[in-house]
Scaffold this active site. Structure first.
Site, short mmCIF file in Angstrom:
data_model
loop_
_atom_site.label_atom_id
_atom_site.label_comp_id
_atom_site.label_asym_id
_atom_site.label_seq_id
_atom_site.Cartn_x
_atom_site.Cartn_y
_atom_site.Cartn_z
N ASP A 31 1.01 -1.05 0.15
CA ASP A 31 -0.20 -0.06 -0.05
C ASP A 31 0.94 1.28 0.07
O ASP A 31 1.95 1.23 0.69
CB ASP A 31 -1.05 0.18 1.33
N LEU A 76 -7.03 -4.54 -4.60
CA LEU A 76 -7.68 -3.58 -3.92
C LEU A 76 -7.24 -2.09 -4.28
O LEU A 76 -8.07 -1.19 -3.98
CB LEU A 76 -8.22 -3.96 -2.56
N THR A 95 -4.12 5.60 -11.99
CA THR A 95 -4.08 4.72 -11.12
C THR A 95 -4.87 3.43 -11.42
O THR A 95 -4.39 2.16 -11.16
CB THR A 95 -4.48 5.01 -9.58
N TYR A 149 -14.30 7.34 -13.59
CA TYR A 149 -14.13 6.30 -12.56
C TYR A 149 -14.75 5.11 -13.15
O TYR A 149 -14.30 3.78 -13.09
CB TYR A 149 -14.76 6.64 -11.08
#
Ligand code: UDP
Length: 322
Positions: A31, A76, A95, A149
């Protein structure tokens, strides 16, 4: 089993890590803390079956190593939250697409099963309720940042399915519907933590638009149970699954329920969408999942209803503020 969770310091990722450790698995987390936080995983750090790396998934050499050491991957790591998406579309698109490409490429080399987290946002403005995985997706124009998105996540879905069909990679897509619970921050615009914090602080609870738009809120523990169950079933490879609660609530009703549960004296303040987001912002009036496909696969059903979800978030906000 050894699991790798990208975005494992985020809201859903940290709950997934915890649940897998409780089932005696090994868990590695990567992360970059862009929206996740070390606070979410600090309590796991002493577990010898847990390790975490603070770095970006874009670090190819590191990702290759982590994938090599894993039996199953949960991807995720993504830009989430309508506020973040509207304010930083470049970051969202890059991203969401680049990292997924990379994860699939690395997983392919080692033939590791991958779960790709997608979103109910993909259904867009569809009015074909309840939303079924094979239903049409209705998005708005590219001039409106919000739709980037859904589009970026749809590219992820197409990629995951293509990797499965063309290259035999075991991939599964899960479309998560408004997942909420402890540790979710309201910083990126999510409604439940925002309302709860406002109500606990006695501030006006900000209902956008007329509040008649509705959503179905899923407790993170139910979502995590779905994520784990799905990846235990090879029949799921190459498929897309809705993961969501079916209890629908209007946002105005939600605001009233939060205020009542929190014993708050907050007033409700209606905020026009153009002030909340941007001029021309488009919202979905309803979003309801059909969860029969995942029900047939693993017998999954949501178990935590809205009042309990709100109580959990209220309790967590009170504790974390104390
Ligand atoms: N919303 C609201 N007040 C807030 C934040 C969100 O009324 O402070 C509304 C938002 O316009 C949407 C719903 O709550 O209709 C759910 O918003 P969220 O960003 O949590 O998730 P979305 O379903 O839009 O992805």
């Amino acid at each position: 089993m050894r699991y790798l969770i990208t975005g494992g310091a985020g809201f859903v990722g940290s709950h997934l890590a915890e649940a897998l450790l409780q089932r005696d698995h090994e868990v590695s987390v990567i992360d970059d803390l862009s929206t996740g936080t070390i606070r979410n995983i600090r309590h796991l750090a002493d577990n010898p079956r847990f390790r975490y790396v603070i770095d970006t998934v874009a670090n190819r050499a590191l990702l290759a190593e982590l994938v090599d050491d894993a039996d199953v991957i949960y991807h995720l790591a993504a830009a989430v939250g309508v506020k973040l998406i509207v304010e930083s579309p470049v970051r969202t698109i890059e991203t969401n697409i680049k990292l997924t490409e990379l994860v699939l490429e690395m997983a392919q080399k080692k033939k590791r099963p991958v779960f790709i987290a997608s979103t109910s946002e993909c259904y867009g403005k569809s009015t074909d309720f309840p939303f079924r995985e094979e239903g049409d997706l209705v998005l708005g124009p590219s001039s409106k940042g919000r739709w980037s998105y859904a589009c970026s996540k749809l590219i992820d879905e197409f990629l995951a399915i293509a990797y499965h069909r063309e290259r035999g990679l075991p991939t599964v897509v899960g479309r998560l519907f408004n997942t909420v619970g402890p540790r979710q921050t309201g910083q990126y615009g999510m409604v439940v933590p925002t309302f709860v914090r406002q109500a606990l602080a006695g501030q006006p609870v900000t209902v956008f638009g007329d509040g008649l738009q509705s959503r179905c809120f899923t407790h993170v523990s139910d979502a995590v149970r779905a994520l784990i169950g799905i990846m235990e079933r090879p029949e799921a490879y190459g498929q897309v699954y809705n993961i969501g609660n079916t209890e629908e609530v209007s946002i105005l009703d939600l605001a009233q329920r939060v205020i009542a549960r929190a014993n708050s004296k907050s007033a409700i303040e209606f905020v026009p969408y153009e002030r909340a987001y941007q001029p021309g912002f488009e919202d979905m009036s309803r979003r309801v999942p059909d969860v029969s496909r995942i029900g047939q696969l693993i017998g999954w059903q949501p178990t935590v209803q809205l009042d309990q979800i709100l109580q959990d978030v209220i309790d967590w906000c009170r504790q974390s503020a104390a």
